[in-house]
Each structure stands twice: as structure tokens, then as C-alpha cells.
Scaffold this active site. Sequence first.
Site, PDB file in Angstrom:
ATOM      1  N   SER A   1       8.713   5.729  16.790  1.00 28.50           N
ATOM      2  CA  SER A   1       7.405   5.346  17.324  1.00 28.50           C
ATOM      3  C   SER A   1       7.582   4.899  18.767  1.00 28.50           C
ATOM      4  CB  SER A   1       6.821   4.191  16.509  1.00 28.50           C
ATOM      5  OG  SER A   1       6.647   4.595  15.182  1.00 28.50           O
ATOM      6  N   LEU A   2       7.113   5.725  19.689  1.00 31.66           N
ATOM      7  CA  LEU A   2       7.275   5.387  21.114  1.00 31.66           C
ATOM      8  C   LEU A   2       6.060   4.611  21.619  1.00 31.66           C
ATOM      9  CD1 LEU A   2       8.705   8.465  23.079  1.00 31.66           C
ATOM     10  CD2 LEU A   2       9.751   6.225  22.732  1.00 31.66           C
TER      11      LEU A   2
ATOM     12  N   GLU B   1       9.171  -2.073   8.465  1.00 26.22           N
ATOM     13  CA  GLU B   1      10.092  -1.294   9.303  1.00 26.22           C
ATOM     14  C   GLU B   1      11.273  -0.898   8.402  1.00 26.22           C
ATOM     15  OE1 GLU B   1      10.836   0.053  12.488  1.00 26.22           O
ATOM     16  OE2 GLU B   1      12.667   0.495  11.369  1.00 26.22           O
TER      17      GLU B   1
ATOM     18  N   CYS C   1      -1.167  -2.900  14.974  1.00 22.61           N
ATOM     19  CA  CYS C   1      -0.877  -2.592  13.576  1.00 22.61           C
ATOM     20  C   CYS C   1      -1.287  -3.731  12.646  1.00 22.61           C
ATOM     21  CB  CYS C   1       0.614  -2.324  13.439  1.00 22.61           C
ATOM     22  SG  CYS C   1       1.152  -2.154  11.736  1.00 22.61           S
TER      23      CYS C   1
ATOM     24  N   CYS D   1       3.926  -5.244  16.115  1.00 23.40           N
ATOM     25  CA  CYS D   1       3.239  -4.301  17.015  1.00 23.40           C
ATOM     26  C   CYS D   1       1.753  -4.690  17.086  1.00 23.40           C
ATOM     27  CB  CYS D   1       3.395  -2.866  16.513  1.00 23.40           C
ATOM     28  SG  CYS D   1       5.121  -2.378  16.314  1.00 23.40           S
TER      29      CYS D   1
ATOM     30  N   GLU E   1       0.840  -1.201   0.000  1.00 22.84           N
ATOM     31  CA  GLU E   1       0.000   0.000   0.000  1.00 22.84           C
ATOM     32  C   GLU E   1       0.868   1.241   0.000  1.00 22.84           C
ATOM     33  OE1 GLU E   1      -3.138  -2.167   3.029  1.00 22.84           O
ATOM     34  OE2 GLU E   1      -2.459  -0.141   3.475  1.00 22.84           O
TER      35      GLU E   1
ATOM     36  N   CYS F   1       3.039   8.365   1.887  1.00 28.64           N
ATOM     37  CA  CYS F   1       3.444   7.393   2.896  1.00 28.64           C
ATOM     38  C   CYS F   1       3.894   6.133   2.148  1.00 28.64           C
ATOM     39  CB  CYS F   1       2.273   7.110   3.832  1.00 28.64           C
ATOM     40  SG  CYS F   1       2.709   5.964   5.139  1.00 28.64           S
TER      41      CYS F   1
ATOM     42  N   CYS G   1      -2.330   1.360   8.317  1.00 26.63           N
ATOM     43  CA  CYS G   1      -1.356   0.751   7.416  1.00 26.63           C
ATOM     44  C   CYS G   1      -1.513  -0.759   7.372  1.00 26.63           C
ATOM     45  CB  CYS G   1       0.032   1.209   7.842  1.00 26.63           C
ATOM     46  SG  CYS G   1       1.217  -0.007   8.283  1.00 26.63           S
TER      47      CYS G   1
ATOM     48  N   CYS H   1       5.598  -7.239   7.861  1.00 22.73           N
ATOM     49  CA  CYS H   1       6.552  -6.656   8.810  1.00 22.73           C
ATOM     50  C   CYS H   1       6.861  -7.689   9.882  1.00 22.73           C
ATOM     51  CB  CYS H   1       5.958  -5.398   9.448  1.00 22.73           C
ATOM     52  SG  CYS H   1       7.097  -4.560  10.562  1.00 22.73           S
TER      53      CYS H   1
ATOM     54  N   ASN I   1      -5.484   4.273  14.334  1.00 21.82           N
ATOM     55  CA  ASN I   1      -6.514   3.823  13.403  1.00 21.82           C
ATOM     56  C   ASN I   1      -6.984   2.434  13.819  1.00 21.82           C
ATOM     57  OD1 ASN I   1      -6.991   5.744  11.169  1.00 21.82           O
ATOM     58  ND2 ASN I   1      -4.808   5.554  10.877  1.00 21.82           N
TER      59      ASN I   1
HETATM   60  S1  SF4 Z   1       3.798  -0.305  13.446  1.00 21.69           S
HETATM   61 FE1  SF4 Z   1       5.424  -0.334  11.891  1.00 21.69          FE
HETATM   62  S2  SF4 Z   1       7.039  -1.586  12.862  1.00 21.69           S
HETATM   63 FE2  SF4 Z   1       5.152  -2.015  13.998  1.00 21.69          FE
HETATM   64  S3  SF4 Z   1       4.276  -3.842  13.003  1.00 21.69           S
HETATM   65 FE3  SF4 Z   1       3.350  -2.005  12.035  1.00 21.69          FE
HETATM   66  S4  SF4 Z   1       4.630  -1.622  10.217  1.00 21.69           S
HETATM   67 FE4  SF4 Z   1       5.792  -2.968  11.592  1.00 21.69          FE
END
Ligand code: SF4
Length: 365
Positions: A226-227, A172, A131, A128, A104, A117, A345, A124, A302
Site C-alpha cells: 500500500s503506497l 496489518e 482507514c 493510517c 470482518e 478479503c 475495512c 490495527c 472508501n
Molecule cells: S490501511 Fe491496513 S495497515 Fe493501515 S490502518 Fe488500515 S488495516 Fe491497518
Amino acid sequence: MNSQALPRGGRNAVKEDIVSLPLQQLQQALADLGQPPYRAKQLFGWLHARRAQSFDDMNNLPAALRAKLAASWRMEQPDVVRRLQSADGTEKLLLRLHDGHTIETVVMRYHHGVSLCVSSQVGCRMGCTFCASGHAAFVRSLSAGEMAAQLYTAEALAGERIDHLVLMGIGEPLDNFDNVMDFIAIVTDEAGADLSMRNISLSTCGLVPMIEKLAERKLGLTLSVSLHAANDATRSRLMPVNKAYPLARLMAACRAYREKTGRRVSYEYALVAGQNDADTDADALADLLRGTDGHVNLIPVNPVLGLPATASDAGRTAAFAARLKARGVNATVRRRLGADIDAACGQLRLQEAGRIPEDTVAAYL
Ligand code: SF4
């Protein structure tokens, strides 16, 4: 055929993507073919400024050279599988790559210009919990050419210049370091897209050794970390990378990055209801950032169906921002763009793979 004209993988290798070569590497490849340096510049211009669709289009290159190039290199463009347009001007593209995998890319319109973006991987590895990309299996990293093709495809469809890039899509970026560095070299080259390094932002979940490696390059881009939590227990729960590189190490790497590059680090903090959005979390974040001049972007996360994360509401988000500001932290609340087109995402890709039914996602949003 001269063996020097073969792609680096050898006589039987699959042809490599010529769009992935920064100008310097292209000069070497053409020197190997016995070509003068100006030919590399011409070829680079065809690929990255004029966006030629095939070697045949490059009509100021000799036919014999075009044939040699076509025999050794490939230059496919991705297919546009879906194009979603939001009421707020955001456009999301689902692109199919040469091997059938999908990625995407998202065009976002701000008052300061148009931003893209960019995805850096198919899937990935970072996992996370909030995500959609972390929810999907990691398949492979993208080549520099596949990242550049996102920009070129988006610009062609949008019919306007995109002048800002955020490496914040699927994947990432620092887990694909070399290709991302080549991509940045290509798109900032004045003979190509000629983007300003200052208009590029690279987002990482916190791969400390790679932040250190990036600092050595002393690029003028913005590092965005990204914290999402200011204590190790919560951060490790949201972001497994924190178990390998806990906050103390991450913040030390960010300070060193600031010192080495002279660039302010920015911090992303996605507000997840009930998990990291209490007043005590804001205080912990202010303490963590004390002594830095970093800027915090607060993002209402999101929602992704099936994942344990719900966005904090507007009132909580505003209260969190106000508390940070009262403690001297420079913080802004990012506008949530494209909520009506599944902007989280990786979400569109999951739908395409049948992992999330489309109508259910639409209803959820
Ligand atoms: S937030 Fe970024 S690093 Fe974390 S799983 Fe999603 S794409 Fe990967």
C-alpha cells in the site's frame, strides 16, 4: 492425563485452537500422544477439508483419541453476527470470536472467481488516517485458525468454493507474521482447502523488516504494498508507518523482494481527493516506480465517516490512471465493490462497537 497431551501453555492454560496447527505441527502433537502419522492427516482432513464442527464428528478416529483431543484442544467456530449482501454480489460478514471480539471478512465476486478479503488482527496498530481499522484500537492478533475460520464460514454461507484470498482486511498481516505464515501453510495444504499460493495476495502498509523476512520464505504469493503517496511528506501524513520506513527504504525492500522471489510486486494507491490525486502526484509515482515492473492498482478510497478522506471522483481517477500509463506504468483502476454495504475495512466493526451510528454511515455512503 499424559502431560504430553496438554496444550503448549501448560496444565492450567486455556486450551489452544487446534485449527491453528499446520499439518507438520499437528503431526508432532499427535506423535506426542503416541499416534501414528496417518492419524494427523485424518485429523487435518476433518478440520480443513471436511470442516468438522466438533471432535465427535470425526468418526474414523478412535473414541479414546477424540476424548483426549477434546480434553486438550478447542475448535470453536465464530458466530455470524451480521451478513450484508451488496447488489454487486459482494458479501460482508461480521464475525464474533470466542472472546467476544468482532472481525470482518468480505466475499468478492470477480470474473476470474470468488475472492475473500481476510482480516489478520482485531484492530490495527498502523493508524493510517483514511482507514476505519486504523481508527479503532488495536486489540490482538488473530490465530491462524481464526483466519482459516473466515474462509470456512464464508464458503459455508456462500455455498461455493472461494479460490482467491487477499490478506487485506482488518489489521496489518506482517505485524502478525508467524500466525499468517501458519494460516497460509494450512489453506494451501492439499489435504485441506488446497488453495493455490498464486491465488493469495498479502497486503502490507510497508513494514520493511518483515517484507525482508517474507522474501526469505520465497513463497509464490503476490506481495501487495500500500503506497498511497509517492513522496514522504504526504505518505507520512496518510500513513504513520512511513516515518519509520520512508519510501527509499520501502522501495529498496520491494526491489529486493522481486529479485529474491521472482514475483512482481503490486502497489495499491487509494486516491484521496485533494491529498494525493494531482497530476504532479501521478508523475512522482511514475518516477518512484521507474525501473520496476510493478503493477499499480488505483482504488477510489472508501469513505469513512469522521475520517479526513474523500474519494477522488471518476474523472480525476481516470486522468490519474491515464497519466501513469503515459509514463509507462502498468496501472488499473479497481472496481469499487460493496459500496452499499459499508465496504471500507473495519467500518462494520466500528458500527457494532457503537463508534459510528449505522444510519449515519448509510446516509454518508
Ligand atoms: S490501511 Fe491496513 S495497515 Fe493501515 S490502518 Fe488500515 S488495516 Fe491497518
